[in-house]
Design an enzyme around this catalytic site. Structure first.
Site, mmCIF file in Angstrom:
data_model
loop_
_atom_site.group_PDB
_atom_site.id
_atom_site.type_symbol
_atom_site.label_atom_id
_atom_site.label_comp_id
_atom_site.label_asym_id
_atom_site.label_seq_id
_atom_site.Cartn_x
_atom_site.Cartn_y
_atom_site.Cartn_z
ATOM 1 N N ARG A 25 0.716 -1.160 0.019
ATOM 2 C CA ARG A 25 -0.053 -0.227 0.056
ATOM 3 C C ARG A 25 1.007 1.211 0.157
ATOM 4 N NH1 ARG A 25 -5.471 -0.793 2.055
ATOM 5 N NH2 ARG A 25 -6.066 -2.851 0.809
ATOM 6 N N ARG A 29 -3.362 6.463 1.293
ATOM 7 C CA ARG A 29 -3.876 7.683 1.998
ATOM 8 C C ARG A 29 -3.153 8.337 2.702
ATOM 9 N NH1 ARG A 29 -9.660 4.797 3.043
ATOM 10 N NH2 ARG A 29 -8.078 3.185 3.114
ATOM 11 N N ARG A 38 -6.408 11.138 -6.242
ATOM 12 C CA ARG A 38 -7.457 10.313 -6.002
ATOM 13 C C ARG A 38 -8.658 11.359 -5.941
ATOM 14 N NH1 ARG A 38 -11.310 8.696 -1.913
ATOM 15 N NH2 ARG A 38 -11.772 6.728 -1.568
ATOM 16 N N ASP A 75 -6.758 -2.993 -7.509
ATOM 17 C CA ASP A 75 -7.280 -3.745 -6.228
ATOM 18 C C ASP A 75 -7.799 -5.189 -6.712
ATOM 19 O OD1 ASP A 75 -8.377 -2.836 -3.580
ATOM 20 O OD2 ASP A 75 -9.828 -4.360 -4.241
ATOM 21 N N TYR A 152 -14.722 -12.095 -0.391
ATOM 22 C CA TYR A 152 -15.646 -10.850 -0.821
ATOM 23 C C TYR A 152 -16.694 -11.266 -1.724
ATOM 24 C CZ TYR A 152 -11.808 -8.451 1.465
ATOM 25 O OH TYR A 152 -11.112 -7.763 2.473
#
Ligand code: CP3
Length: 344
Positions: A25, A29, A38, A75, A152
């Site tokens: 990552r 953020r 973003r 992703d 998921y």
């Protein structure tokens, strides 16, 4: 010409005086420049599917820190979307998907060849990156491992214990295994295209491997990763593969041989000295500083980074965190970690 890229040298089994370094990552953020790009894209998925902007955020941590590898910005949930699942992200909560729990829903998934219609922008991002990355930087492609992606698809969201996926396995094994098989096949096709576009290595993220018990760990984490690795290596001889069965604990022993992966990434639930003795003896390992040090910094970050480097200095090692960096991390702590690894 002899291989110059340090990540590829470590993946080939070389013990380097200083371990190469990148961070899960690393485009995320905690970086103000990521948040700005973003915002420009509008939302997370629009960023993933915008090749120029996805390449831009991939390059940001390389410019700022000079990491030895860049990981494609995308992703693991883009593959289920390409297979026909609805996917969206709820701010502050995470991903949501339409669920798949029946034979009918399984049969409605798109054929493997059709995934590229959705995933073409990702391959475009890889192409841009392979042109624009510095010559010493390795480009890593990735996908989720089938079990983690299936958790998921079955639950429609992230779950603390992957309960819905375990329940489907118990109640309807053919559908559960059908999902795993479709994902295995889709992942081979997806990663092959990433490699053809310029990815120099691929990583399989099995983030929820730890909740598989007994034979399930072998059957649904290890075996699908082995099938994917074998198929990729047959199509693309020499392509290095990193396997990350997160939470495997003592079951990290033997993962190199069982999956055929060149490198096993370990999380921070196992001690580096134990990893050196039990896992690194079989090949390259990647890891495993606790991500929380990127929030707290200071002497503990430095001493723990040094301890991990020392413990794993006797064999091939790629320095990384045990899991992704979190949004509350301090960018200066990342620099401190890199300086510590590189000994300056
Ligand atoms: O490592 C990298 O920087 C490469 C890009 C990457 C992302 N996600 C970008 C991302 C990779 C390799 C992933 C993997 C991923 N995605 C996993 C497996 C690894 C892991 O972390 O365990 C999983 C389970 C996902 C699914 C997913 N995507 C989740 C659970 C979330 C978090 C949602 C949230 O709001 O925190 C995401 C979103 C996501 N993927 C972000 C990033 C940078 C944050 C999105 C944002 O900008 O809002």
């Amino acid at each position: 010409m002899a291989q110059q890229k340090t990540i590829l040298r470590a993946l080939a089994g070389e013990t380097l005086p200083t371990p190469p370094i990148w961070m899960m990552r690393q485009a995320g953020r905690y970086l103000p420049e990521y948040k700005a790009t973003r915002a420009q894209a509008g939302d997370f998925l629009s960023l993933c599917y915008n090749p120029e902007l996805a390449a831009e955020v991939t390059l940001q941590p390389i410019r700022r820190y000079g990491f030895d590898a860049a990981i494609l910005f995308a992703d693991i949930l883009l593959l289920p979307q390409a297979l026909g699942a609805d996917l969206w992200f709820v701010t502050g909560e995470g991903p949501r998907l339409s669920t798949i729990t029946s034979a009918d829903e399984l049969a409605k998934l798109k054929p493997t060849e059709a995934i590229h219609d959705t995933l073409n922008p990702v391959y475009e991002t890889v192409k841009i990156l392979s042109r624009e990355l510095p010559k010493q930087t390795t480009l890593i492609g990735f996908a989720g491992a089938p079990w983690t992606v299936a958790t998921y698809m079955i639950a429609g969201k992230g779950t603390p214990d992957q309960g819905p996926a375990h329940a489907l396995k118990a109640e309807n094994l053919p559908v559960f295994e059908g999902i795993i098989n479709r994902l295995t096949e889709g992942t081979i096709a997806y990663l092959s295209k990433q490699i053809e576009a310029g990815a120099e290595c691929v990583k399989l993220f099995d983030s929820w491997a730890g909740s598989l018990e007994g034979d399930d760990f072998t059957n649904y984490s290890i075996k699908p990763m082995q099938r994917i690795t074998a198929a990729l290596k047959e199509k693309h001889p020499g392509i290095p593969v990193i396997a990350f069965p997160r939470g495997a604990g003592t079951r990290y022993i033997g993962v190199h041989a069982a999956t055929g992966a060149d490198c096993v990434a370990v999380d921070d639930g196992v001690d580096a000295a134990w990893v050196a003795e039990n896992v690194q003896k079989d090949g390259c390992v990647q890891g495993n500083l606790k991500s929380s040090h990127m929030v707290t910094g200071g002497d503990a970050l430095v001493s723990e980074t040094r301890r991990i480097c020392d413990a794993l200095s006797g064999g091939p090692h790629i320095f990384n965190l045990g899991h992704g960096i979190t949004p509350d991390a301090d960018p200066e702590n990342v620099q401190l970690m890199i300086d510590t690894v590189r000994g300056s």
